[in-house]
Design an enzyme around this catalytic site. Structure first.
Site, PDB file in Angstrom:
ATOM      1  N   ASP A  13       0.876  -1.166   0.000  1.00 35.83           N
ATOM      2  CA  ASP A  13       0.000   0.000   0.000  1.00 35.83           C
ATOM      3  C   ASP A  13       0.920   1.224   0.000  1.00 35.83           C
ATOM      4  O   ASP A  13       2.132   1.106   0.175  1.00 35.83           O
ATOM      5  CB  ASP A  13      -0.876  -0.025   1.258  1.00 35.83           C
ATOM      6  CG  ASP A  13      -1.680   1.247   1.435  1.00 35.83           C
ATOM      7  OD1 ASP A  13      -2.364   1.669   0.485  1.00 35.83           O
ATOM      8  OD2 ASP A  13      -1.611   1.826   2.535  1.00 35.83           O
ATOM      9  N   ASP A  15      -0.177   5.209   0.952  1.00 37.39           N
ATOM     10  CA  ASP A  15      -0.416   6.228   1.986  1.00 37.39           C
ATOM     11  C   ASP A  15      -0.522   5.595   3.365  1.00 37.39           C
ATOM     12  O   ASP A  15      -1.379   4.744   3.617  1.00 37.39           O
ATOM     13  CB  ASP A  15      -1.687   7.013   1.668  1.00 37.39           C
ATOM     14  CG  ASP A  15      -1.540   7.834   0.393  1.00 37.39           C
ATOM     15  OD1 ASP A  15      -0.489   8.486   0.234  1.00 37.39           O
ATOM     16  OD2 ASP A  15      -2.465   7.823  -0.438  1.00 37.39           O
TER      17      ASP A  15
END
Length: 256
Positions: A13, A15
């Site tokens: 991922d 953020d």
């Protein structure tokens, strides 16, 4: 004895996982875009934490309007207007990244380099835009780092965003690998649900906004990836031989 699967790919991922971009990155960029559009909206730290339950910037804007500025939903060109507002926000975020003001989280750069040496494929599965991904990679690892990733799944490349598993299904398909050959690294409950729905073993490194979320189902929950000189804090799940995450640790976590 059943042979252990060898780790083939790590799906990151972005953020909150690669970098703590939310509070002092995306939030600031949203507020700058609101000002540019002559809006009196201000997403403070606490409000933005609530809005992060909605994945995707455009989706977040619409959710905010539905709950805090419903009269604006009557715009004839609402969808296009939201897209324009979000594009302005993305430009502000890219400008922030160019200053190098947001570093990678502990252990991220080290782990990426080690995985490259071990010939493990690198991939990204995120709801943020491709522009944001590229800006972050360039500002932290250099322009050449974009080519280190075999697959980058970002933005609106799939119709449903996390916690739906679509982005992970798409990335796995592009990699031509099964979930059992890979591991996901996430920071949020939505991300965990998305990865687990795609049958991926998932390691959580909590971020400021996600530390109190429910991570049941994660193979392990840590403060960060850790460094030999600055160990991670183990929160729950599988134990580790070392106090930093490396290839050996990730390989031990994928399903046998």
């Amino acid at each position: 004895m059943k042979k252990q699967n060898k780790l083939q790919a790590v799906l990151f991922d972005v953020d909150g996982t690669l970098a703590d971009t939310e509070q002092d990155g995306h939030r600031i960029a949203f507020n700058a875009a609101f000002k540019q559009f002559n809006l009196d909206w201000n997403w403070d730290i606490d409000l933005y934490g609530e809005l992060l339950q909605i994945t995707g910037g455009k989706e977040r804007i619409r959710f905010y309007m539905e709950n805090y500025a419903p009269t604006m939903l009557n715009k004839n060109d609402l969808k296009d207007w939201i897209v324009s507002l979000h594009k302005a926000k993305t430009k502000y975020f890219e400008s922030q990244m160019e200053t190098g003001s947001i570093p990678l989280r502990p252990g991220v750069a080290r782990l990426i380099q080690e995985l490259r040496q071990e010939k493990v494929k690198l991939a990204i599965a995120t709801t943020t835009t491709m522009e944001n991904v590229i800006s972050l990679l360039k500002s932290t690892l250099g322009a050449e780092s974009i080519d280190w990733f075999d697959v980058i799944g970002a933005g609106d490349i799939v119709p449903l965003k996390k916690p739906a598993p679509d982005i992970y299904h798409w990335v796995l398909n592009q990699l031509n690998l099964s979930a059992q050959q890979c591991i996901a690294i996430e920071d949020s409950e939505n991300g965990l649900q998305s990865a687990r729905a795609a049958l991926l073993s998932t390691l959580i490194t909590v971020s400021g906004y996600t530390s109190l979320q429910n991570f049941d189902g994660a193979v392990a929950v840590l403060s960060d990836l850790g460094e030999p000189s600055k160990p991670f804090t183990h929160i729950q799940g599988a134990a580790f031989a070392k106090e930093w995450v490396d290839y050996e640790a990730l390989n031990s976590l994928i399903k046998k």
